[in-house]
Scaffold this motif. Structure first.
Motif, PDB file in Angstrom:
ATOM      1  N   SER A 132     -43.591   4.681   2.351  1.00 10.83           N
ATOM      2  CA  SER A 132     -44.333   4.880   1.103  1.00 10.83           C
ATOM      3  C   SER A 132     -44.344   6.349   0.712  1.00 10.83           C
ATOM      4  O   SER A 132     -44.216   6.693  -0.469  1.00 10.83           O
ATOM      5  CB  SER A 132     -45.764   4.360   1.258  1.00 10.83           C
ATOM      6  OG  SER A 132     -45.781   2.977   1.517  1.00 10.83           O
ATOM      7  N   ASP A 175     -37.792   5.336  -8.796  1.00  9.16           N
ATOM      8  CA  ASP A 175     -38.732   4.898  -7.765  1.00  9.16           C
ATOM      9  C   ASP A 175     -40.119   5.495  -7.994  1.00  9.16           C
ATOM     10  O   ASP A 175     -41.143   4.837  -7.805  1.00  9.16           O
ATOM     11  CB  ASP A 175     -38.222   5.286  -6.375  1.00  9.16           C
ATOM     12  CG  ASP A 175     -36.983   4.498  -5.975  1.00  9.16           C
ATOM     13  OD1 ASP A 175     -36.640   3.529  -6.675  1.00  9.16           O
ATOM     14  OD2 ASP A 175     -36.343   4.865  -4.964  1.00  9.16           O
ATOM     15  N   LYS A 176     -40.133   6.766  -8.394  1.00  9.04           N
ATOM     16  CA  LYS A 176     -41.405   7.428  -8.672  1.00  9.04           C
ATOM     17  C   LYS A 176     -42.111   6.766  -9.859  1.00  9.04           C
ATOM     18  O   LYS A 176     -43.332   6.555  -9.848  1.00  9.04           O
ATOM     19  CB  LYS A 176     -41.172   8.913  -8.975  1.00  9.04           C
ATOM     20  CG  LYS A 176     -40.642   9.723  -7.793  1.00  9.04           C
ATOM     21  CD  LYS A 176     -40.390  11.178  -8.217  1.00  9.04           C
ATOM     22  CE  LYS A 176     -39.812  12.000  -7.077  1.00  9.04           C
ATOM     23  NZ  LYS A 176     -40.788  12.215  -5.995  1.00  9.04           N
ATOM     24  N   ALA A 209     -36.442  11.998  -3.989  1.00 12.51           N
ATOM     25  CA  ALA A 209     -36.553  10.560  -4.242  1.00 12.51           C
ATOM     26  C   ALA A 209     -36.137  10.273  -5.685  1.00 12.51           C
ATOM     27  O   ALA A 209     -36.389  11.066  -6.593  1.00 12.51           O
ATOM     28  CB  ALA A 209     -37.979  10.078  -4.007  1.00 12.51           C
ATOM     29  N   THR A 227     -35.062   6.020   4.112  1.00 16.64           N
ATOM     30  CA  THR A 227     -35.909   6.918   3.318  1.00 16.64           C
ATOM     31  C   THR A 227     -35.176   8.214   2.989  1.00 16.64           C
ATOM     32  O   THR A 227     -34.005   8.390   3.347  1.00 16.64           O
ATOM     33  CB  THR A 227     -37.204   7.264   4.083  1.00 16.64           C
ATOM     34  OG1 THR A 227     -36.874   8.023   5.254  1.00 16.64           O
ATOM     35  CG2 THR A 227     -37.946   6.001   4.499  1.00 16.64           C
ATOM     36  N   PHE A 239     -43.537   3.369  -8.778  1.00 12.87           N
ATOM     37  CA  PHE A 239     -44.725   3.509  -7.942  1.00 12.87           C
ATOM     38  C   PHE A 239     -45.930   3.881  -8.793  1.00 12.87           C
ATOM     39  O   PHE A 239     -47.023   3.303  -8.641  1.00 12.87           O
ATOM     40  CB  PHE A 239     -44.488   4.575  -6.870  1.00 12.87           C
ATOM     41  CG  PHE A 239     -45.525   4.597  -5.778  1.00 12.87           C
ATOM     42  CD1 PHE A 239     -45.302   3.936  -4.580  1.00 12.87           C
ATOM     43  CD2 PHE A 239     -46.720   5.283  -5.936  1.00 12.87           C
ATOM     44  CE1 PHE A 239     -46.256   3.944  -3.568  1.00 12.87           C
ATOM     45  CE2 PHE A 239     -47.682   5.305  -4.928  1.00 12.87           C
ATOM     46  CZ  PHE A 239     -47.439   4.638  -3.738  1.00 12.87           C
ATOM     47  N   SER A 294     -42.114   8.448   1.243  1.00 11.42           N
ATOM     48  CA  SER A 294     -40.771   8.866   0.833  1.00 11.42           C
ATOM     49  C   SER A 294     -40.625   8.961  -0.681  1.00 11.42           C
ATOM     50  O   SER A 294     -39.875   9.797  -1.195  1.00 11.42           O
ATOM     51  CB  SER A 294     -39.726   7.898   1.393  1.00 11.42           C
ATOM     52  OG  SER A 294     -38.419   8.277   1.014  1.00 11.42           O
ATOM     53  N   VAL A 295     -41.355   8.123  -1.424  1.00 10.20           N
ATOM     54  CA  VAL A 295     -41.243   8.139  -2.878  1.00 10.20           C
ATOM     55  C   VAL A 295     -41.779   9.448  -3.452  1.00 10.20           C
ATOM     56  O   VAL A 295     -41.439   9.822  -4.582  1.00 10.20           O
ATOM     57  CB  VAL A 295     -41.983   6.924  -3.498  1.00 10.20           C
ATOM     58  CG1 VAL A 295     -43.489   7.120  -3.469  1.00 10.20           C
ATOM     59  CG2 VAL A 295     -41.510   6.668  -4.917  1.00 10.20           C
TER      60      VAL A 295
END
Length: 217
Positions: free
Chosen positions: A103, A115-116, A111, A34, A119, A105-106
């Protein structure tokens, strides 16, 4: 930092009683996977411990605990349910420590943007079809507006907003937003997913200094 978990076994410290910090839940493992340092993972454990014992003291976060702790409301709504579902990676109705931190961590400021975006896309893709449909956006937007009396809009206005959004984003005129189109939108307008970044996650060790210090040797 010393090996608080003793070769990956459950720590004997009273703070960890009833919690599994072995295997994929081992803070050392989580820190490698992470955006958090090991100190920050232990600081997050203090938050997790508080949340997971607020209603049912079983070392797991249930939906009602998640709703109160993360969204400051005792009422679950569609948005809360969607985020909880994504945190619940094992799909067993609860969130364990490893799922919680990975979770979360995003939402870290460091980050990766991709990834953001992924999500946030999954939040809207409620039917798990790999695309975002108009009714999914409408339902989620209405749920969010319902929780904020200052932003109440009539359903007609919401429908018009959704239509205009799709006209702008749905370049292929397919009637839905693909992941590629969502990536393009968010990459060009990062403010669309500003809620995916929580600056407080950079201040974990200052918010829980005594807990982190106690874990050090």
């Amino acid at each position: 930092m010393g090996n608080c978990c003793g070769r990956g076994s459950t720590a004997v410290d009273d703070n960890f009683a009833g919690f599994d910090l072995t295997g994929t839940n081992d803070p050392k493992v989580i820190a490698r996977e992470t955006c958090f340092t090991e100190d920050e993972v232990y600081a997050l454990f203090e938050l997790f411990r508080q949340v997971s014992t607020s209603v049912v003291a079983d070392g797991l976060i249930h939906k009602d605990e998640f709703s109160v702790a993360i969204f400051k409301t005792s009422k679950t709504n569609l948005f809360v349910e969607r985020v909880f579902e994504l945190f619940d990676v094992k799909k067993n109705g609860v969130v364990d420590f490893g799922e919680f931190v990975r979770s979360l961590s995003v939402f870290h400021p460091h980050a990766p943007l991709r990834d953001k975006i992924d999500f946030s896309f999954n939040i809207y893709d409620m039917k798990h079809t790999g695309v975002i449909e108009k009714d999914e956006v409408s339902h989620l937007l209405l749920a969010l507006l319902h929780e904020n009396p200052d932003l109440r809009l009539p359903k007609e206005a919401v429908a018009d907003l959704v239509d205009r959004t799709f006209q702008e984003v749905d370049k292929s005129k397919s009637g839905y937003i693909s992941k590629e189109e969502w990536h393009t939108l968010c990459s060009q307008n990062p403010t669309v997913i500003a809620y995916m970044t929580l600056s407080v996650l950079k201040e974990l060790t200052t918010r829980f200094p005594s807990f982190v210090f106690k874990k050090q040797t």
